[in-house]
Design a protein around this motif. Structure first.
Motif: not given
Lengths: 346, 629
Positions: A231, A233-234, A285, A287-291, A332, B93, B98-101, B103
């Motif tokens: 996404a 933002p990431v 997953r 999708h990639v997250g911030f962590q 964020r 999120d 939810s690891a930006e799912a 978003t």
């Protein structure tokens, strides 16, 4: 109802988990190292392993190659190693029949033509020999006697560096360190791990690890990794992290301004995102997250940050600098984070 | 993400995200509105405290209004800072872990240029995001509702509300005590000064010549300017000074007859009048420049029955006018001529009324009132008596029957035959002819009513009366400018009620005679004048020290109240003593004029009149202040 993609993701995660288990049967501990190496494999990059001798770096790579059913080759770098020793050379044909047919020379491929290549103690070879390897790492091809030979995919190089020996070594220049997607630091084992190591290595020989994945599986993983979504933002978070690593940048924290001469650069951002995608994939997953970005920041950036004189004199490690970056750059927007971290709403 | 439940039939992402996003935004807006209300309340409390201290009662209750303004500002702020879908998704999120799912699912809905749409990827991400929104957040379900509306700082609102309640219920502090300034230093503002209108009326007096007309007009304009300045606000000293100057100018005008170079003419005329016994009293009055008394003397001569004094007076007036003209005192001569004409008119009226009364008596048509008033005219020989007689005759004529009218007409005709056509003879014939018809009778009644209203006083007398009236009006006005009013006059019967709203009006009443117990003066006329915008806190205090002595009762309109005192009349005995007064200078004359010592006729300009009088010591100071200009 799960989608086909979800099934693929689940399968990929399960396969990697099996691979991790298989490697774990031979390599004691080093879970994080194994995980980061697998990240590099899935992301399609190369990994630089740094650790003291005897920590199982070579064992790890060899075991990984056994589990993946890929061609493994090992290059022990020494100061007298020649580039042709790495890439191969033309040799004179001794067979009379071939000679009679007019073939005088044959290509003898070097160890670089493996699929998993262990470049042991890469900092002991001369820069010329290093560059031969690095060129192949970048282009996935080798030119021998004017003929270009494309290397088989997946082509995965794991190089090792010994940080203890300084004499007679040729540290890789920064521009060439850039070729490695990740730099993994192999720590010393804990007491329990050391005991386990002693048990395994001084006792009866252990069985060979099972083959878990083949060439096709690895290529499929790499393809799937590219599909993982990031996404905006990431993406911007990764960009802000790399931007903050530039000491002259407006968002650089004081620690960076003081201890760095050059930041991670564009390749650092690319490595960050690729590694984060691989991390997300290994977690199942799409999708990639911030962590994910935060988790791969150190292996992806530590070898790309060039310290200033003050940083070196201080003895400030690049890991410390990456920690400073992670603290200074919020994932964020501040107003959103303030709300999500505030006390529970009424 | 073990905390997320697996749901094979996950609702669509939009169906879950849209209401959540709305909740988040609403809660943020509610918090901003609440913060605005608290801020408004705090500001309102500060304003209320300041208003309470400053005595502004209306502003004290403004806190709820400022709170409403704060709510509006908070809502506007929330609109300006409205979170986008991405920001809401990032928030959700974070709380769902939810690891930006979420978003990623929101970002997938944004249009992308040239990027092929992966339907399977979108569905997979949507499923993950929906699972996150449906599941139990790691920190509890409340987090998923949205940001906190209540913050600790909002507790200030309750405190502010409590403080505001205390301020509103608190009684207003008393106004600060203003120390009285130096006497006369204060500014006086009067919307309406009673008495000034009499000075304004000077412009309507009939002047003896153009020069006097201009002077009278100038005096009226000065009075008008003074009135306007008092409406705007004038220092007290300046106001008193201007009134004093105005009074001096009016006095000078009143004494202007035969002044300066015309003095000789006045004295010649006076001397001529003094040689005639009938006009000796008038001569003295003219010498004193008391033109009203002069006119009164002429009035008496004109209205008396005997004609010899009247003829003598007419002749003497002619000679006196001629003497004045010889000395080039034209104003004196004109005044004497006016008086002569007035004498003739009065005499004619009196004669006519007597003839008519005689005719009515002999014809049996006179009422008892007519008879009495006719005797009164003979006794008093005054214009007032003549007017009353004319009025009574008019009313008597209204009641005549036709026979009585004829009888009266015959009597008048007989009287006319006896008198002949001289003097009132012509009038008798006219009246007799008028009585021959009812219409003529009506005209005669009208003429008698006109006689009853007609003022035949001489021009100079009227002018003098008007000027004196103006002086009295200025005295009255001056009394209203003095804080505390004039000092109360002593009364043997004790204090009597006075008109508080009239302030120093009783001062004028007191001038009517020392024998009268005039209406008492309010010592606290600052109360009386308070409605007219006087400076607060000024004026004497009966109880000692400054303070509010206004009391709780309304002022009493005392002008219709009679005093309950039963004082012992002092009688008409004048108090002996010498009086220093303003006297027109005469060549060879003395400026010390012995007076009768009668304080009843003392004017405000007679200085030291109290010192040599028989006024009791304890009243002297008050009487002295009474006569001070």
């Amino acid at each position: 109802m799960t989608t086909a993609l979800e099934g693929q993701l689940a399968q990929a995660a399960a396969a990697v988990a099996s691979l991790r288990d298989a490697v774990g049967r031979v390599v004691v501990g080093q879970q994080e190292v194994v995980g980061q190496v697998l990240l590099g494999l899935v992301a399609g990059g190369h990994v630089l392993l740094e650790g003291a001798p005897g920590l199982g770096k070579t064992l790890l790579v060899r075991t990984l190659a056994q589990c993946l059913d890929l061609r493994f080759s090992r290059i022990q770098f020494t100061p007298d190693l020649m580039p042709s020793d790495v890439v191969g050379t033309n040799v004179l044909v001794m067979d009379p029949a071939q000679r009679a047919a007019g073939t005088l020379f044959a290509v003898q491929k070097g160890p670089i033509f493996g699929q998993i290549v262990l470049a042991d103690e890469i900092n002991r070879a001369t820069p010329k020999t290093q560059s031969a390897l690095l060129e192949a790492m970048a282009e996935h091809a080798v030119t021998l006697a004017g003929t270009r030979h494309v290397l088989d995919e997946p082509f995965f190089v794991l190089a090792t560096e010994n940080p203890i020996e300084m004499e007679g070594t040729y540290p890789l220049p920064e521009a060439q360190l850039d070729r490695f997607l990740l730099k993994v630091v192999v720590p010393n084992p804990s007491e329990a791990e050391l005991c386990e190591v002693l048990v395994r290595t001084t006792g009866r020989a252990t069985a060979a690890p099972p083959k878990v994945m083949g060439q096709a599986d690895v290529l499929a993983l790499r393809s799937l990794c590219r599909e993982v979504l990031v996404a905006e933002p990431v993406l911007r978070y990764a960009a802000r992290l790399v931007g903050a690593s530039e000491p002259g940048g407006p968002d650089a924290p004081p620690e960076v301004r003081r201890t760095l001469r050059f930041g991670a650069g564009v390749r650092g951002a690319q490595s960050l995102v690729l590694a984060a995608k691989a991390k997300a994939l290994l977690d199942g997953r799409p999708h990639v997250g911030f962590q994910d970005v935060a988790a791969v920041a150190k292996p992806a950036l530590r070898h790309r940050l060039l310290r200033s004189f003050e940083g070196e004199a201080d003895g400030t490690s690049t890991d410390t600098i990456v920690d400073a970056l992670l603290t200074a750059v919020p994932a964020r927007p501040a107003h959103v984070h303030a709300e999500s971290s505030a006390p529970v709403g009424h | 993400m073990s905390h997320l439940r697996s749901n094979g039939a996950a609702r669509s992402f939009e169906a879950l995200f849209v209401p959540r996003a709305r909740d988040v935004r609403l809660r943020l807006a509610a918090r901003h509105a609440l913060s605005g209300a608290v801020a408004g309340l705090v500001v309102g409390v500060v304003v209320a405290i300041a208003a309470w201290r400053g005595g502004a009662t209306t502003l004290r209750a403004s806190a709820p209004a400022t709170a409403l303004v704060g709510v509006g500002a908070g809502i506007l702020f929330a609109r300006a800072r409205r979170w986008s879908d991405t920001e809401v998704a990032l928030y959700l999120d974070d709380v769902t872990g939810s690891a930006e799912a979420i978003t990623t699912a929101v970002e997938l809905r944004k249009p992308t240029d040239g990027v092929p749409d992966r339907e399977d990827l979108r569905r997979t991400v949507d499923a993950k995001a929906a699972l996150a929104l449906e599941g139990e957040p790691p920190l509890g379900p409340l987090r998923l509702r949205g940001p906190a509306v209540w913050r600790r700082v909002h507790g200030l609102g309750a405190l502010a509300l409590l403080a505001w309640s205390v301020v509103v219920l608190q009684p207003m502090p008393p106004p600060p005590v203003v120390a009285p300034g130096a006497p006369g230093a204060g500014t006086i503002t009067r919307a309406d000064v009673v008495g000034l209108e009499r000075a304004l009326a000077l412009r309507h007096l009939t002047a003896r010549d153009d020069a006097q007309h201009q002077r009278l007009e100038a005096l009226a304009k000065d009075a008008e300017r003074l009135r306007d300045d008092l409406r705007r606000g004038l220092p007290q000293r300046e106001a008193q000074d201007r009134i004093a100057r105005l009074k001096e100018a009016i006095t000078e005008e009143r004494l202007s007859l035969g002044g300066g170079e015309r003095r000789a003419g006045l004295e010649s005329a006076t001397s001529r009048l003094g040689r005639d016994a009938a006009t000796r009293g008038a001569a003295k009055a003219l010498g004193d420049l008391d033109l009203q008394r002069f006119d009164e003397e002429m009035e008496r001569i004109a209205n008396q029955r005997e004609a010899e004094d009247r003829a003598s007076a007419r002749h003497t007036l002619e000679d006196a006018a001629a003497a004045a003209r010889r000395e080039r005192a034209e104003d004196v001569a004109r005044a004497l001529d006016e008086e002569r004409q007035s004498l003739d008119a009065r005499a004619r009226r009196a004669e006519l009324l007597r003839e008519l009364a005689e005719a009515m008596a002999s014809s049996g048509t006179a009422s008892e009132e007519v008879g009495k008033l006719a005797e009164d005219l003979d006794a008093r020989a005054s214009d007032a008596a003549a007017r009353k007689l004319a009025d009574a005759m008019g009313r008597a004529l209204e009641k005549l029957t036709p026979e009585e009218r004829e009888r009266l007409a015959r009597k008048l005709a007989e009287q006319r035959q006896r008198r002949g056509s001289a003097g009132a003879g012509g009038d008798l014939k006219e009246m007799a002819d008028a009585l021959k018809s009812p219409e003529g009778q009506k005209k005669l009644e009208e003429r008698l009513r006109d006689m009853a209203r007609e003022d035949m006083a001489g021009g100079e007398s009227k002018r003098s009366q008007g000027l004196e009236d103006a002086e009295e009006g200025l005295d009255e006005a001056e009394g209203q400018l003095v804080p505390g009013g004039a000092v109360p006059l002593p009364s043997q019967g004790g204090p009597s009620h006075g008109s508080g709203s009239q302030g120093n009006g009783a001062q004028a009443n007191g001038q009517q005679g020392s024998g009268q117990q005039g209406s008492g003066q309010q010592g606290n006329s600052s109360q009386a004048n308070g409605a007219q915008g006087d400076t607060a806190g000024s004026g004497p205090s009966r109880g000692g020290g400054p303070g509010d002595h206004q009391g709780t009762t309304a002022p009493v309109q005392g002008d219709t109240l009679t005093s309950r005192a039963r004082p012992k009349a002092l009688g008409a005995r004048g108090m002996p003593g010498s009086v220093t007064t303003f006297v027109p200078g005469r060549a060879g004359g003395s400026t010390v004029v012995p007076s009768t010592g009668d304080l009843a006729t003392a004017r405000g300009r007679e200085l030291s009149g109290v010192e040599h009088s028989d006024v009791p010591e304890e009243y002297r100071e008050q009487v002295r202040q009474y006569f001070q200009p």
